[in-house]
Design a protein around this motif. Structure first.
Motif, short mmCIF file in Angstrom:
data_model
loop_
_atom_site.label_atom_id
_atom_site.label_comp_id
_atom_site.label_asym_id
_atom_site.label_seq_id
_atom_site.Cartn_x
_atom_site.Cartn_y
_atom_site.Cartn_z
N LEU A 71 -3.07 -2.63 -10.35
CA LEU A 71 -3.48 -3.38 -9.16
C LEU A 71 -3.61 -2.38 -8.01
O LEU A 71 -2.61 -1.90 -7.48
CB LEU A 71 -2.44 -4.47 -8.84
N SER A 73 -4.29 -1.76 -4.33
CA SER A 73 -4.11 -2.66 -3.18
C SER A 73 -5.45 -2.95 -2.50
O SER A 73 -6.31 -2.08 -2.38
CB SER A 73 -3.11 -2.08 -2.19
N HIS A 84 -3.06 -10.18 -3.35
CA HIS A 84 -2.22 -9.57 -4.37
C HIS A 84 -1.45 -10.63 -5.16
O HIS A 84 -1.29 -10.51 -6.37
CB HIS A 84 -1.22 -8.60 -3.72
N TYR A 101 1.28 -0.91 -9.49
CA TYR A 101 0.76 -1.27 -8.17
C TYR A 101 0.74 -0.06 -7.25
O TYR A 101 1.72 0.69 -7.16
CB TYR A 101 1.64 -2.37 -7.55
N SER A 103 1.30 1.18 -4.00
CA SER A 103 2.00 0.79 -2.78
C SER A 103 1.89 1.91 -1.75
O SER A 103 0.94 2.71 -1.79
CB SER A 103 3.46 0.48 -3.14
N HIS A 118 2.69 -4.14 1.80
CA HIS A 118 3.09 -3.47 0.55
C HIS A 118 4.50 -3.88 0.14
O HIS A 118 4.77 -4.17 -1.03
CB HIS A 118 3.02 -1.95 0.72
N THR A 121 4.44 -7.34 -1.15
CA THR A 121 3.82 -7.38 -2.48
C THR A 121 4.82 -6.91 -3.54
O THR A 121 4.94 -7.51 -4.61
CB THR A 121 2.55 -6.50 -2.52
N GLU A 122 5.53 -5.83 -3.22
CA GLU A 122 6.54 -5.32 -4.17
C GLU A 122 7.57 -6.41 -4.49
O GLU A 122 7.97 -6.58 -5.65
CB GLU A 122 7.25 -4.09 -3.59
N ILE A 125 6.07 -8.93 -6.82
CA ILE A 125 5.95 -8.39 -8.18
C ILE A 125 7.31 -8.46 -8.88
O ILE A 125 7.40 -8.91 -10.03
CB ILE A 125 5.43 -6.93 -8.14
#
Length: 290
Positions: A71, A73, A84, A101, A103, A118, A121-122, A125
């Protein structure tokens, strides 16, 4: 099967180039918003699938049979998290075995405004239960070499980084790292802080540019608000001017510095020296001028 989102973008294309040196093309899937822009990839034997970060149902169909997913970003700052999330959910439903990802450097503790989406998103995930690996990319050298034509025109490099050191690497270095992680086994749970081997200040960048161009290009360090105003007057949209100026302000405080050398260790070679990135940018600028 290994799939790459944003496969026709600047980083995505390079990742696919690197992957094709390691595995057969029929094991690579290019996920793109507009398949007509991916004809060159298709011609090389890569499978091309339509996938848009904003279309959850299409994403799920595109991830069918995918074992590992990169993925990359989204470039739409401010809308990244929702986009995301769509990819993460689709990866979960498609039972993807590894989600990598891209990041940002030290995402969990970074003071950069850019780090917020970011970091979020982390967290999404990690909460998804999909096995993951985080590629926390530092700054691309291209972020600064892109300013070279303007610096030559103005006879000055303008920014707000002060004496902050920047551990950038070329985009190709980060692409090589992503490809390496995607073909390696046992990557789940790993977090890589990726940055260039050689750190520099923008004054040192300006000195190298002066040396190579034969022009005297000093570094003019401005307060963040002034730098933002200069970028706005140059025609940049307000949000981008704010982003670039605040990123420089964070860099002044060390947000873009890292000396762990995890990137060069991962790719098995030194990262691209800044001098080479400047040479390439000057060659590109000269080519464009003729």
């Amino acid at each position: 099967m290994i799939a790459i989102t944003g496969a026709t973008g600047q980083l995505g294309r390079l990742v696919i180039d690197q992957l094709l040196q390691k595995i057969p093309a029929d094991q690579v899937i290019a996920l793109v918003r507009d398949p007509s822009k991916a004809e060159e990839l298709r011609a090389r034997g890569v499978q091309v699938r339509q996938a848009d970060y904003t279309q959850p149902s299409a994403l799920e169909a595109a991830l069918k049979g995918v074992d590992k997913l990169l993925l990359i970003s989204s470039s739409e700052v401010g809308q990244r998290l929702a986009q995301h999330r769509n990819v993460i959910n689709a990866a979960k439903n498609a039972k993807v075995k590894l989600l990598a990802y891209t990041s940002i450097l030290n995402a969990d503790v970074s003071i950069m405004d850019l780090a917020f989406e970011h970091k979020e998103t982390e967290q999404e995930i990690k909460a998804s239960g999909v096995p993951f690996v985080l590629l926390r990319n530092g700054w691309y050298s291209e972020n600064y070499t892109a300013a070279i034509p303007t610096a030559l025109q103005l006879k000055a490099l303008i920014g707000s980084t002060g004496n902050g050191k920047i551990s950038s690497a070329a985009r190709i270095d980060y692409a090589a790292a992503a490809a390496e992680v995607l073909v390696r086994e046992n990557q789940a749970g790993k977090i890589y802080e990726l940055a260039g081997d050689q750190a520099y200040t923008l004054a040192e960048f300006a000195a190298e540019l002066s040396k190579q161009s034969g022009e005297q290009i000093p570094f003019n360090n401005l307060p963040v608000a002034e730098y933002k105003a200069v970028l706005q007057s140059a025609g940049l949209p307000d949000w981008l001017a704010e982003l670039l100026a605040s990123s420089d302000g964070s860099a002044a405080q060390g947000a873009l510095f890292d000396d762990s050398h995890q990137l060069s260790q991962l790719i098995g070679r030194a990262t691209t020296p800044l001098s080479e990135s400047i040479t390439a940018a000057l060659a590109g600028a000269n080519h464009a001028a003729h």
